[in-house]
Write a protein that holds these residues in place. Structure first.
Motif, PDB file in Angstrom:
ATOM      1  N   GLU A 147       0.815  -1.210   0.000  1.00  0.00           N
ATOM      2  CA  GLU A 147       0.000   0.000   0.000  1.00  0.00           C
ATOM      3  C   GLU A 147       0.854   1.268   0.000  1.00  0.00           C
ATOM      4  OE1 GLU A 147      -2.085  -1.268   3.411  1.00  0.00           O
ATOM      5  OE2 GLU A 147      -3.948  -1.583   2.331  1.00  0.00           O
ATOM      6  N   PHE A 148       2.153   1.122  -0.255  1.00  0.00           N
ATOM      7  CA  PHE A 148       3.053   2.263  -0.342  1.00  0.00           C
ATOM      8  C   PHE A 148       3.564   2.406  -1.768  1.00  0.00           C
ATOM      9  CE2 PHE A 148       3.258   1.287   4.146  1.00  0.00           C
ATOM     10  CZ  PHE A 148       3.393   2.516   4.762  1.00  0.00           C
ATOM     11  N   VAL A 149       3.622   3.639  -2.244  1.00  0.00           N
ATOM     12  CA  VAL A 149       4.308   3.958  -3.495  1.00  0.00           C
ATOM     13  C   VAL A 149       5.337   5.037  -3.167  1.00  0.00           C
ATOM     14  CG1 VAL A 149       4.112   4.895  -5.826  1.00  0.00           C
ATOM     15  CG2 VAL A 149       2.319   3.393  -4.934  1.00  0.00           C
ATOM     16  N   PHE A 150       6.605   4.725  -3.399  1.00  0.00           N
ATOM     17  CA  PHE A 150       7.669   5.680  -3.106  1.00  0.00           C
ATOM     18  C   PHE A 150       7.922   6.572  -4.306  1.00  0.00           C
ATOM     19  CE2 PHE A 150       8.345   2.711   0.256  1.00  0.00           C
ATOM     20  CZ  PHE A 150       8.927   3.442   1.272  1.00  0.00           C
ATOM     21  N   LEU A 151       8.115   7.868  -4.048  1.00  0.00           N
ATOM     22  CA  LEU A 151       8.442   8.851  -5.070  1.00  0.00           C
ATOM     23  C   LEU A 151       9.812   9.440  -4.748  1.00  0.00           C
ATOM     24  CD1 LEU A 151       5.022  10.760  -5.209  1.00  0.00           C
ATOM     25  CD2 LEU A 151       5.752   8.839  -6.623  1.00  0.00           C
ATOM     26  N   THR A 152      10.682   9.519  -5.756  1.00  0.00           N
ATOM     27  CA  THR A 152      12.008  10.063  -5.505  1.00  0.00           C
ATOM     28  C   THR A 152      12.615  10.634  -6.775  1.00  0.00           C
ATOM     29  OG1 THR A 152      14.236   9.574  -4.685  1.00  0.00           O
ATOM     30  CG2 THR A 152      13.107   7.810  -5.880  1.00  0.00           C
ATOM     31  N   ALA A 153      13.411  11.675  -6.604  1.00  0.00           N
ATOM     32  CA  ALA A 153      14.192  12.208  -7.713  1.00  0.00           C
ATOM     33  C   ALA A 153      15.561  11.553  -7.782  1.00  0.00           C
ATOM     34  CB  ALA A 153      14.351  13.724  -7.558  1.00  0.00           C
ATOM     35  N   ASP A 154      15.843  10.655  -6.860  1.00  0.00           N
ATOM     36  CA  ASP A 154      17.128   9.957  -6.808  1.00  0.00           C
ATOM     37  C   ASP A 154      17.053   8.713  -7.689  1.00  0.00           C
ATOM     38  OD1 ASP A 154      19.498   8.664  -6.136  1.00  0.00           O
ATOM     39  OD2 ASP A 154      19.395   9.296  -4.045  1.00  0.00           O
ATOM     40  N   THR A 155      17.790   8.722  -8.779  1.00  0.00           N
ATOM     41  CA  THR A 155      17.743   7.605  -9.730  1.00  0.00           C
ATOM     42  C   THR A 155      18.847   6.577  -9.491  1.00  0.00           C
ATOM     43  OG1 THR A 155      19.112   8.838 -11.323  1.00  0.00           O
ATOM     44  CG2 THR A 155      16.703   9.064 -11.504  1.00  0.00           C
ATOM     45  N   ARG A 156      19.629   6.726  -8.436  1.00  0.00           N
ATOM     46  CA  ARG A 156      20.724   5.788  -8.182  1.00  0.00           C
ATOM     47  C   ARG A 156      20.187   4.394  -7.887  1.00  0.00           C
ATOM     48  NH1 ARG A 156      23.927   8.634  -3.472  1.00  0.00           N
ATOM     49  NH2 ARG A 156      21.754   8.965  -2.834  1.00  0.00           N
ATOM     50  N   ALA A 157      20.808   3.406  -8.522  1.00  0.00           N
ATOM     51  CA  ALA A 157      20.355   2.025  -8.365  1.00  0.00           C
ATOM     52  C   ALA A 157      20.431   1.580  -6.911  1.00  0.00           C
ATOM     53  CB  ALA A 157      21.188   1.108  -9.258  1.00  0.00           C
ATOM     54  N   GLU A 158      21.460   2.030  -6.192  1.00  0.00           N
ATOM     55  CA  GLU A 158      21.618   1.591  -4.806  1.00  0.00           C
ATOM     56  C   GLU A 158      20.483   2.089  -3.914  1.00  0.00           C
ATOM     57  OE1 GLU A 158      24.776   4.929  -5.418  1.00  0.00           O
ATOM     58  OE2 GLU A 158      23.826   3.305  -6.573  1.00  0.00           O
TER      59      GLU A 158
ATOM     60  N   VAL B 237      15.331   0.392  -1.007  1.00  0.00           N
ATOM     61  CA  VAL B 237      13.886   0.356  -0.771  1.00  0.00           C
ATOM     62  C   VAL B 237      13.346  -1.051  -1.024  1.00  0.00           C
ATOM     63  CG1 VAL B 237      11.654   1.283  -1.498  1.00  0.00           C
ATOM     64  CG2 VAL B 237      13.631   2.803  -1.299  1.00  0.00           C
ATOM     65  N   ARG B 238      13.766  -1.649  -2.114  1.00  0.00           N
ATOM     66  CA  ARG B 238      13.251  -2.972  -2.471  1.00  0.00           C
ATOM     67  C   ARG B 238      13.689  -4.035  -1.461  1.00  0.00           C
ATOM     68  NH1 ARG B 238      14.601  -1.068  -7.947  1.00  0.00           N
ATOM     69  NH2 ARG B 238      12.629  -0.652  -9.029  1.00  0.00           N
ATOM     70  N   LYS B 239      14.911  -3.930  -0.964  1.00  0.00           N
ATOM     71  CA  LYS B 239      15.391  -4.909   0.015  1.00  0.00           C
ATOM     72  C   LYS B 239      14.603  -4.831   1.320  1.00  0.00           C
ATOM     73  CE  LYS B 239      20.100  -5.332  -1.776  1.00  0.00           C
ATOM     74  NZ  LYS B 239      21.540  -5.010  -1.569  1.00  0.00           N
ATOM     75  N   ALA B 240      14.012  -3.675   1.567  1.00  0.00           N
ATOM     76  CA  ALA B 240      13.178  -3.527   2.768  1.00  0.00           C
ATOM     77  C   ALA B 240      11.761  -4.043   2.526  1.00  0.00           C
ATOM     78  CB  ALA B 240      13.126  -2.058   3.188  1.00  0.00           C
ATOM     79  N   GLY B 241      11.488  -4.522   1.293  1.00  0.00           N
ATOM     80  CA  GLY B 241      10.192  -5.127   1.010  1.00  0.00           C
ATOM     81  C   GLY B 241       9.204  -4.233   0.296  1.00  0.00           C
ATOM     82  N   PHE B 242       9.635  -3.045  -0.153  1.00  0.00           N
ATOM     83  CA  PHE B 242       8.750  -2.111  -0.843  1.00  0.00           C
ATOM     84  C   PHE B 242       9.122  -2.095  -2.321  1.00  0.00           C
ATOM     85  CE2 PHE B 242       9.283  -0.723   3.528  1.00  0.00           C
ATOM     86  CZ  PHE B 242       7.971  -0.615   3.953  1.00  0.00           C
ATOM     87  N   LEU B 243       8.200  -2.467  -3.170  1.00  0.00           N
ATOM     88  CA  LEU B 243       8.532  -2.722  -4.567  1.00  0.00           C
ATOM     89  C   LEU B 243       8.074  -1.633  -5.526  1.00  0.00           C
ATOM     90  CD1 LEU B 243       7.686  -6.530  -4.689  1.00  0.00           C
ATOM     91  CD2 LEU B 243       9.853  -5.420  -4.114  1.00  0.00           C
ATOM     92  N   ARG B 244       7.266  -0.704  -5.064  1.00  0.00           N
ATOM     93  CA  ARG B 244       6.722   0.306  -5.966  1.00  0.00           C
ATOM     94  C   ARG B 244       7.482   1.623  -5.781  1.00  0.00           C
ATOM     95  NH1 ARG B 244       1.808  -2.418  -4.339  1.00  0.00           N
ATOM     96  NH2 ARG B 244       1.103  -3.674  -6.109  1.00  0.00           N
ATOM     97  N   ILE B 245       8.298   1.960  -6.779  1.00  0.00           N
ATOM     98  CA  ILE B 245       9.116   3.168  -6.733  1.00  0.00           C
ATOM     99  C   ILE B 245       8.946   3.907  -8.052  1.00  0.00           C
ATOM    100  CG2 ILE B 245      11.411   4.115  -6.311  1.00  0.00           C
ATOM    101  CD1 ILE B 245      12.194   1.333  -5.223  1.00  0.00           C
ATOM    102  N   LEU B 246       8.603   5.176  -7.986  1.00  0.00           N
ATOM    103  CA  LEU B 246       8.444   6.008  -9.172  1.00  0.00           C
ATOM    104  C   LEU B 246       9.374   7.208  -9.069  1.00  0.00           C
ATOM    105  CD1 LEU B 246       4.541   5.999  -9.391  1.00  0.00           C
ATOM    106  CD2 LEU B 246       6.134   4.610 -10.733  1.00  0.00           C
ATOM    107  N   ASN B 247       9.939   7.607 -10.189  1.00  0.00           N
ATOM    108  CA  ASN B 247      10.894   8.711 -10.206  1.00  0.00           C
ATOM    109  C   ASN B 247      10.210  10.050 -10.433  1.00  0.00           C
ATOM    110  OD1 ASN B 247      13.285   7.213  -9.792  1.00  0.00           O
ATOM    111  ND2 ASN B 247      13.374   6.672 -11.954  1.00  0.00           N
ATOM    112  N   LYS B 248      10.647  11.064  -9.699  1.00  0.00           N
ATOM    113  CA  LYS B 248      10.231  12.443  -9.938  1.00  0.00           C
ATOM    114  C   LYS B 248      11.144  13.043 -11.006  1.00  0.00           C
ATOM    115  CE  LYS B 248       9.123  13.381  -5.070  1.00  0.00           C
ATOM    116  NZ  LYS B 248       9.532  14.221  -3.932  1.00  0.00           N
ATOM    117  N   PRO B 249      10.651  14.004 -11.794  1.00  0.00           N
ATOM    118  CA  PRO B 249       9.247  14.436 -11.851  1.00  0.00           C
ATOM    119  C   PRO B 249       8.390  13.380 -12.529  1.00  0.00           C
ATOM    120  CG  PRO B 249      10.510  15.531 -13.554  1.00  0.00           C
ATOM    121  CD  PRO B 249      11.494  14.761 -12.734  1.00  0.00           C
ATOM    122  N   ILE B 250       7.220  13.144 -11.961  1.00  0.00           N
ATOM    123  CA  ILE B 250       6.329  12.111 -12.484  1.00  0.00           C
ATOM    124  C   ILE B 250       5.114  12.751 -13.121  1.00  0.00           C
ATOM    125  CG2 ILE B 250       5.150  11.893 -10.258  1.00  0.00           C
ATOM    126  CD1 ILE B 250       4.800   8.909 -10.922  1.00  0.00           C
ATOM    127  N   GLU B 251       4.672  12.202 -14.245  1.00  0.00           N
ATOM    128  CA  GLU B 251       3.483  12.721 -14.890  1.00  0.00           C
ATOM    129  C   GLU B 251       2.244  12.217 -14.162  1.00  0.00           C
ATOM    130  OE1 GLU B 251       3.658  11.649 -18.982  1.00  0.00           O
ATOM    131  OE2 GLU B 251       5.515  12.770 -19.345  1.00  0.00           O
TER     132      GLU B 251
END
Length: 238
Positions: free
Chosen positions: A73-84, A89-103
């Motif tokens: 039920e979480f969607v993470f938003l970030t301007a940080d595109t670094r793979a690490e 985030v994914r290793k903590a169990g959260f799989l939904r990550i979208l990059n800013k700026p987002i349409e």
């Protein structure tokens, strides 16, 4: 929705409201935890990088409350595109990550998928303005064709550049690179919402130069950033 930057909060609250969503916005992880103690939400949009308590720490703390909230039920938003960072985030169990700026239409698709909300086109998209500093067509696409929202985002960013560009120069002079990177990170999303993609790219380049600790590269990227910021500030009000 949790984001420490007021322009990002305004963009998401105004934009997502057109999809039929009821939005509550808070500025910090602590506020988000307090809200989730009082009520439950269908979806939490979480900024990843925030001061004091970042988005990942906040999401873990919300899960620990023992309410209905969980990782899907979480969607993470970030301007940080670094793979690490995405891996963290994914290793903590959260799989939904979208990059800013987002349409908005992309984020709207997430809402449609998870919540069954109504997604529909709005105003007719204007023709590309052709300004390399502030691309009206790109801003309209990001804001899902909401002309009034584009106008607000442009003026809010112009105001913030007026108010804080001097602070950026002072941070650079004093060598306070951590604080400077945090401010540049916020501006990446805000610039994208306003169609100021050149400024967003200059922010990213300057952040990378600050992290690389290369004096020659930093000097060059700093000049490019300041030229872009000053020119963009004027173009946003045209």
């Amino acid at each position: 929705m949790v984001d420490d930057h007021p322009i990002n909060r305004e963009f998401l609250r105004a934009g997502l409201g057109t999809f039929g969503a009821r939005i509550e916005a808070v500025a910090s992880g602590a506020e988000a935890i307090d809200r989730c103690r009082e009520r439950e939400y269908d979806l939490i949009l979480m900024d990843l990088h925030m001061p004091i308590m970042d988005g990942l720490e906040t999401a873990i703390a919300i899960q620990a409350l023992g309410t209905r909230q969980s990782e899907y039920e979480f969607v993470f938003l970030t301007a940080d595109t670094r793979a690490e960072e995405h891996d963290r985030v994914r290793k903590a169990g959260f799989l939904r990550i979208l990059n800013k700026p987002i349409e908005l239409d992309e984020l709207g698709r997430e809402l449609v998928r998870y919540l069954g909300l109504d997604s529909k086109p709005h105003a007719i998209r204007q023709q590309r303005a052709g300004n390399p500093l502030v691309d009206q067509a790109a801003a309209l696409e990001t804001c899902n064709d909401q002309i009034e929202l584009v106008t607000r985002m442009k003026l809010r960013l112009a105001d913030e550049l007026d108010e804080r560009l001097g602070d950026v120069e002072q941070l650079m002079i004093e060598g306070r690179h951590t604080t400077l990177r945090a401010l540049l990170h916020q501006w990446i999303g805000a610039a994208g919402f306003a169609g100021a993609r050149n400024l967003a790219l200059r922010c990213q380049s300057l952040m990378a130069a600050l992290e690389a600790d290369s004096p020659d590269r930093l000097a060059e990227d700093w000049v490019d950033f300041m030229r872009s910021a000053q020119a963009t500030r004027a173009a946003l009000r045209q």
